[in-house]
Motif scaffolding. Structure first.
Motif, PDB file in Angstrom:
ATOM      1  N   GLN A  31      -2.073 -27.144   7.161  1.00 24.12           N
ATOM      2  CA  GLN A  31      -3.466 -27.456   7.481  1.00 24.12           C
ATOM      3  C   GLN A  31      -4.194 -26.240   8.053  1.00 24.12           C
ATOM      4  N   ALA A  32      -3.557 -25.551   8.991  1.00 22.56           N
ATOM      5  CA  ALA A  32      -4.195 -24.374   9.575  1.00 22.56           C
ATOM      6  C   ALA A  32      -4.440 -23.308   8.516  1.00 22.56           C
ATOM      7  N   THR A  33      -3.460 -23.125   7.616  1.00 21.59           N
ATOM      8  CA  THR A  33      -3.616 -22.133   6.553  1.00 21.59           C
ATOM      9  C   THR A  33      -4.770 -22.504   5.632  1.00 21.59           C
ATOM     10  N   GLU A  34      -4.841 -23.782   5.298  1.00 25.10           N
ATOM     11  CA  GLU A  34      -5.917 -24.237   4.406  1.00 25.10           C
ATOM     12  C   GLU A  34      -7.285 -24.026   5.058  1.00 25.10           C
ATOM     13  N   ARG A  35      -7.396 -24.323   6.353  1.00 30.27           N
ATOM     14  CA  ARG A  35      -8.673 -24.148   7.034  1.00 30.27           C
ATOM     15  C   ARG A  35      -9.075 -22.671   7.076  1.00 30.27           C
ATOM     16  N   LEU A  36      -8.122 -21.811   7.435  1.00 29.20           N
ATOM     17  CA  LEU A  36      -8.428 -20.383   7.483  1.00 29.20           C
ATOM     18  C   LEU A  36      -8.812 -19.846   6.110  1.00 29.20           C
ATOM     19  N   ASP A  37      -8.065 -20.318   5.085  1.00 32.00           N
ATOM     20  CA  ASP A  37      -8.379 -19.875   3.727  1.00 32.00           C
ATOM     21  C   ASP A  37      -9.777 -20.312   3.319  1.00 32.00           C
ATOM     22  N   LEU A  38     -10.114 -21.561   3.648  1.00 32.93           N
ATOM     23  CA  LEU A  38     -11.418 -22.073   3.240  1.00 32.93           C
ATOM     24  C   LEU A  38     -12.544 -21.357   3.980  1.00 32.93           C
ATOM     25  N   GLU A  39     -12.332 -21.056   5.266  1.00 35.34           N
ATOM     26  CA  GLU A  39     -13.342 -20.294   5.999  1.00 35.34           C
ATOM     27  C   GLU A  39     -13.542 -18.919   5.363  1.00 35.34           C
ATOM     28  N   HIS A  40     -12.430 -18.268   5.036  1.00 33.56           N
ATOM     29  CA  HIS A  40     -12.521 -16.954   4.399  1.00 33.56           C
ATOM     30  C   HIS A  40     -13.237 -17.056   3.057  1.00 33.56           C
TER      31      HIS A  40
ATOM     32  N   LEU B 178     -15.341 -19.310   2.132  1.00 31.43           N
ATOM     33  CA  LEU B 178     -16.747 -19.645   2.336  1.00 31.43           C
ATOM     34  C   LEU B 178     -17.551 -18.399   2.699  1.00 31.43           C
ATOM     35  N   ARG B 179     -17.007 -17.564   3.559  1.00 31.35           N
ATOM     36  CA  ARG B 179     -17.688 -16.305   3.876  1.00 31.35           C
ATOM     37  C   ARG B 179     -17.828 -15.443   2.612  1.00 31.35           C
ATOM     38  N   GLU B 180     -16.762 -15.400   1.823  1.00 33.00           N
ATOM     39  CA  GLU B 180     -16.819 -14.621   0.586  1.00 33.00           C
ATOM     40  C   GLU B 180     -17.825 -15.240  -0.383  1.00 33.00           C
TER      41      GLU B 180
ATOM     42  N   MET C 147     -20.565 -16.801   0.388  1.00 31.74           N
ATOM     43  CA  MET C 147     -21.916 -16.403   0.790  1.00 31.74           C
ATOM     44  C   MET C 147     -22.170 -14.938   0.434  1.00 31.74           C
ATOM     45  N   ARG C 148     -21.139 -14.111   0.588  1.00 32.92           N
ATOM     46  CA  ARG C 148     -21.313 -12.691   0.277  1.00 32.92           C
ATOM     47  C   ARG C 148     -21.604 -12.488  -1.205  1.00 32.92           C
ATOM     48  N   THR C 149     -20.928 -13.255  -2.058  1.00 39.92           N
ATOM     49  CA  THR C 149     -21.107 -13.112  -3.515  1.00 39.92           C
ATOM     50  C   THR C 149     -22.154 -14.063  -4.066  1.00 39.92           C
ATOM     51  N   GLU C 150     -22.831 -14.785  -3.163  1.00 33.18           N
ATOM     52  CA  GLU C 150     -23.868 -15.748  -3.549  1.00 33.18           C
ATOM     53  C   GLU C 150     -23.337 -16.819  -4.490  1.00 33.18           C
ATOM     54  N   ALA C 151     -22.108 -17.267  -4.217  1.00 29.56           N
ATOM     55  CA  ALA C 151     -21.544 -18.386  -4.969  1.00 29.56           C
ATOM     56  C   ALA C 151     -22.105 -19.718  -4.478  1.00 29.56           C
ATOM     57  N   LEU C 152     -22.794 -19.696  -3.336  1.00 29.33           N
ATOM     58  CA  LEU C 152     -23.454 -20.901  -2.841  1.00 29.33           C
ATOM     59  C   LEU C 152     -24.866 -20.945  -3.427  1.00 29.33           C
TER      60      LEU C 152
ATOM     61  N   ILE D 242     -16.083 -27.743   8.229  1.00 29.04           N
ATOM     62  CA  ILE D 242     -15.351 -26.542   8.636  1.00 29.04           C
ATOM     63  C   ILE D 242     -16.319 -25.523   9.212  1.00 29.04           C
ATOM     64  N   ALA D 243     -17.481 -25.391   8.579  1.00 32.89           N
ATOM     65  CA  ALA D 243     -18.481 -24.456   9.096  1.00 32.89           C
ATOM     66  C   ALA D 243     -19.011 -24.908  10.446  1.00 32.89           C
ATOM     67  N   GLU D 244     -19.214 -26.232  10.601  1.00 33.26           N
ATOM     68  CA  GLU D 244     -19.746 -26.767  11.855  1.00 33.26           C
ATOM     69  C   GLU D 244     -18.779 -26.562  13.014  1.00 33.26           C
ATOM     70  N   ALA D 245     -17.485 -26.458  12.706  1.00 26.33           N
ATOM     71  CA  ALA D 245     -16.491 -26.303  13.768  1.00 26.33           C
ATOM     72  C   ALA D 245     -16.533 -24.922  14.402  1.00 26.33           C
ATOM     73  N   SER D 246     -17.277 -24.011  13.808  1.00 25.19           N
ATOM     74  CA  SER D 246     -17.378 -22.659  14.362  1.00 25.19           C
ATOM     75  C   SER D 246     -18.792 -22.154  14.129  1.00 25.19           C
ATOM     76  N   ASP D 247     -19.046 -20.939  14.570  1.00 23.20           N
ATOM     77  CA  ASP D 247     -20.364 -20.332  14.375  1.00 23.20           C
ATOM     78  C   ASP D 247     -20.611 -19.926  12.932  1.00 23.20           C
ATOM     79  N   LEU D 248     -19.682 -20.215  12.040  1.00 23.60           N
ATOM     80  CA  LEU D 248     -19.914 -19.961  10.625  1.00 23.60           C
ATOM     81  C   LEU D 248     -21.129 -20.737  10.132  1.00 23.60           C
ATOM     82  N   ILE D 249     -21.428 -21.866  10.769  1.00 24.19           N
ATOM     83  CA  ILE D 249     -22.592 -22.654  10.368  1.00 24.19           C
ATOM     84  C   ILE D 249     -23.883 -21.881  10.591  1.00 24.19           C
ATOM     85  N   LEU D 250     -23.899 -20.985  11.581  1.00 23.65           N
ATOM     86  CA  LEU D 250     -25.095 -20.164  11.811  1.00 23.65           C
ATOM     87  C   LEU D 250     -25.316 -19.220  10.641  1.00 23.65           C
ATOM     88  N   ASP D 251     -24.229 -18.638  10.120  1.00 22.86           N
ATOM     89  CA  ASP D 251     -24.341 -17.784   8.941  1.00 22.86           C
ATOM     90  C   ASP D 251     -24.846 -18.584   7.747  1.00 22.86           C
TER      91      ASP D 251
END
Length: 664
Positions: free
Chosen positions: A408-417, A419-421, A423-428, A468-477
């Motif tokens: 579970q921890a690995t999946e969450r970290l992977d998904l956060e990574h 998600l950041r990627e 946004m960087r590549t504009e896949a969202l 997952i984004a709401e659980a951290s400041d990733l939601i601000l990004d």
């Protein structure tokens, strides 16, 4: 200026416009084309009018609200003042001033109507509702609470909460209230016992919320009291069934799972608060085979006794069968505490067992910690797997269940990574769902809804990654990613006055940090979007416990021309106070109320009350989740101006060609 016969001698243009008269054609107060009505609708003669009262008494009439019914015109309401005056020859005259208060009176009547509806809703609610002062006095109570406790309304409001609370629960009540007043909690929910008028004990589920004024000072408590006496009686009856092991007296598997599920429910989302320790005696079969079942039973009884002595207060030791025992630990402060219990059990069970002829046993223990959404059976399965790991690792030890937690921890970290990627590549990317006028179906705005084109899993909706984004400041990004793109899209729709607005959801994490106005100003400047075309949607969660910083942020946004909307109103911590404190232009009624309107008169009543109250406050209402024509028609008949849902348009891309054809 009127003479003693009620004839107009002089009038200004404003009064003539009000009466629809030309100069020199102002009707007399006794003319049949002009009728004066009091606030009950009764027609007044000249003698009863303010003019007549001044002429009769010589004293002024400082203020009176009257209806003006002029032939060929709608009824208007005015606030009239009449003052005595003397003509050139000493004849009596009256000077009259009138202010048109038609709109003001309609708003007051609408607000009073909404308040009546809310009052009726509370009075007819199936659960008890009370308003309680900060010193514990019962200010008001509905019929349901009076019936539950056996008091009349006057008797109950002459008492305090302390008077009706069982003595065993007074200390806990005081602690909970102190936490609310100190701002350590927004609400509390407990089961407690009350004493009725005749001294009986009744159990209730109590939910309490503290209402504060605009300065944050405590005003009063809203208490919701639901009778759960029947449920507790049923639970007591269930306890009488065979729920304990006949040999050791410990709870059996059924009772263990019930208590585990209850502990998991109490723990909620708090990971690691609950743990199961699965204990299996090593080589127990050899005892039965070599010394007989009597010796084996003695070992089991001694094991049960030692487990009960070693566990913490409030923990449960149970026997599943054979030589398998389980300890339920609740309210753990950390994993180390469970490991300490496991080591204590291991040490205790290796001491020679006097009642079993001095037999020395060892034990293998598997420790599993609860995860959000886990059932008692799943937690027991994990503890069993960990116990087998202890067995295969050499016995006489304890082992922790780790694969699921690591995964579970690995999946969450992977998904956060990812998600950041993304946004960087504009896949969202953004889809847009229309908000339409219910009167004619015209589009007034579009809500921006974020999607993720995941490289492996395909298109993901917000439910797959927002938590997952709401659980951290990733939601601000994510907010900083969505807002500029949504505003740029709105600019592409055109800049004509009728062009649709853009609605963008803002996370609760963004409110109160002092940075939101700057983000909005930069986005509007860079995109060129007019502030009036931007609507920021805030959930009620973002509005709870409004700080001065948060209030200043919202006021600044409104001053810029940006409009605010309270999203999902009614879904969580609904408070009419939000409608007063927050400078919102829109309230979006949660889809759960809209969906229930066909089958729930109570939901319809709540929707109607919210619409009426918002109309009185000058706040527009958007109904979310409209999926059928009957819902749209019913909402329109209740006065709801706007709607959103699959019936009115699904989320998708904007066709600029079609948009230009339908503009306006």
């Amino acid at each position: 200026v009127f003479d003693a016969r009620g004839t107009s001698l002089e009038s200004n243009p404003a009064l003539r416009r009000l009466l629809g008269a030309e100069r020199g054609d102002l009707p007399t107060l006794t003319h049949p084309s002009l009728r004066l009505l009091d606030e009950t609708g009764r027609e007044l003669g000249l003698a009863e009018s303010p003019v007549g009262r001044v002429l009769a008494t010589g004293r002024p009439v400082p203020s009176a609200v009257l209806g003006l019914a002029v032939a060929g015109q709608d009824l208007r309401w005015v606030r009239m003042a009449a003052l005595p005056h003397t003509g050139p020859c000493g004849e009596p005259r009256v000077v009259v001033t009138c202010s048109d208060v038609t709109a003001e009176r309609a708003a007051i009547l609408a607000l009073a109507s909404a308040e009546r509806r809310l009052r009726i809703t509370a009075e007819h609610a199936p659960i008890g509702i009370a308003l309680v002062s900060t010193d514990g006095a019962i200010l008001d109570a509905n019929d349901a609470l009076c019936r539950l406790l056996g008091y009349s309304h006057d008797e109950l409001t002459a008492r305090t909460v302390r008077d009706i609370t069982h003595p065993d629960h007074l200390a806990d009540d005081a602690a909970q209230v102190d936490a609310l007043v100190a701002g350590e909690a927004e609400t509390y929910r407990v089961e407690k016992a009350y004493l009725t008028r005749d001294g009986r004990e009744v159990w209730a589920q109590l939910s309490v919320t503290l209402v504060r004024d605009e300065t944050g000072a405590p005003q009063y408590f809203i208490s919701m009291v639901e009778d759960i006496s029947a449920q507790r009686e049923a639970a007591t009856a269930l306890d009488h069934r065979p729920s304990h092991d006949h040999l050791t007296g410990l709870p059996n598997r059924t009772l263990l799972l019930e208590r585990t599920d209850a502990a998991l429910a109490r723990a909620g989302w708090r990971r690691g608060q609950v743990a199961l320790l699965f204990c299996d005696l090593d080589e127990f079969k050899l005892i039965n085979d070599s010394r007989g079942h009597a010796a084996g039973d003695a070992v089991l009884v001694e094991t049960a006794s030692r487990l009960s002595q070693c566990v913490r207060t409030g923990d449960t030791a149970a026997r599943l069968g054979g030589d398998e025992f389980v300890v339920l630990c609740e309210g753990l402060t950390g994993r180390t505490e469970a490991e300490t219990v496991a080591q204590r059990l291991t040490d205790a069970l290796t001491e020679p067992m006097a009642r079993a002829g001095g037999i020395t046993m060892t034990v293998s223990i598997g420790v599993a910690f609860a995860e959000p959404g886990m059932t008692g059976a799943e937690l027991l399965r994990n503890a069993d797997a960990a116990m087998h790991l202890a067995k295969t690792s050499g016995r006489d030890r304890f082992a922790l269940f780790t694969p699921h937690l690591v995964e579970q921890a690995t999946e969450r970290l992977d998904l956060e990574h990812q998600l950041r990627e993304g946004m960087r590549t504009e896949a969202l990317f953004l889809d847009y769902q229309p908000v339409r006028r219910l009167s004619d179906g015209g589009v007034v705005s579009y809500e921006a809804l974020v999607r993720w084109q995941h490289p492996v899993r395909g298109v993901l909706g917000p439910g797959a990654f927002l938590p997952i984004a709401e659980a951290s400041d990733l939601i601000l990004d994510l907010d900083r990613y969505v807002l500029p793109r949504a505003c740029a899209a709105a600019v592409a729709w055109g800049d004509q006055p009728a062009a649709p607005s853009i609605c963008v959801n803002i996370s609760a994490r963004h409110v109160g940090r002092g940075r939101l106005p700057g983000l909005v100003v930069r986005t509007l400047r860079d995109s060129g979007l007019a502030p009036q075309r931007l609507v920021l949607e805030l959930t009620e969660t973002a509005l709870l416990g409004m700080t001065p910083t948060a209030q200043a942020e919202l006021d600044t946004l409104v001053a810029l021309g940006v409009r605010l909307a309270i999203d999902d109103f009614g879904a969580g911590y609904s408070s009419l106070k939000h409608l007063v404190d927050v400078p919102a232009s829109f309230v979006k009624i949660d889809r759960s109320f809209v969906a229930a309107m066909d089958s729930s008169p109570a939901s319809t009543a709540v929707v109607s009350a919210v619409i009426s109250l918002c109309r009185a406050l000058g706040v527009a209402v958007v109904a979310e989740g409209i999926e059928g024509e009957p819902q749209r028609g019913q909402l329109a008949s209740l006065g709801c101006a706007y709607g959103q849902g699959y019936l009115l348009g699904r989320p998708g891309r904007i066709d600029l060609t079609a948009l230009s054809r339908t503009a306006g």
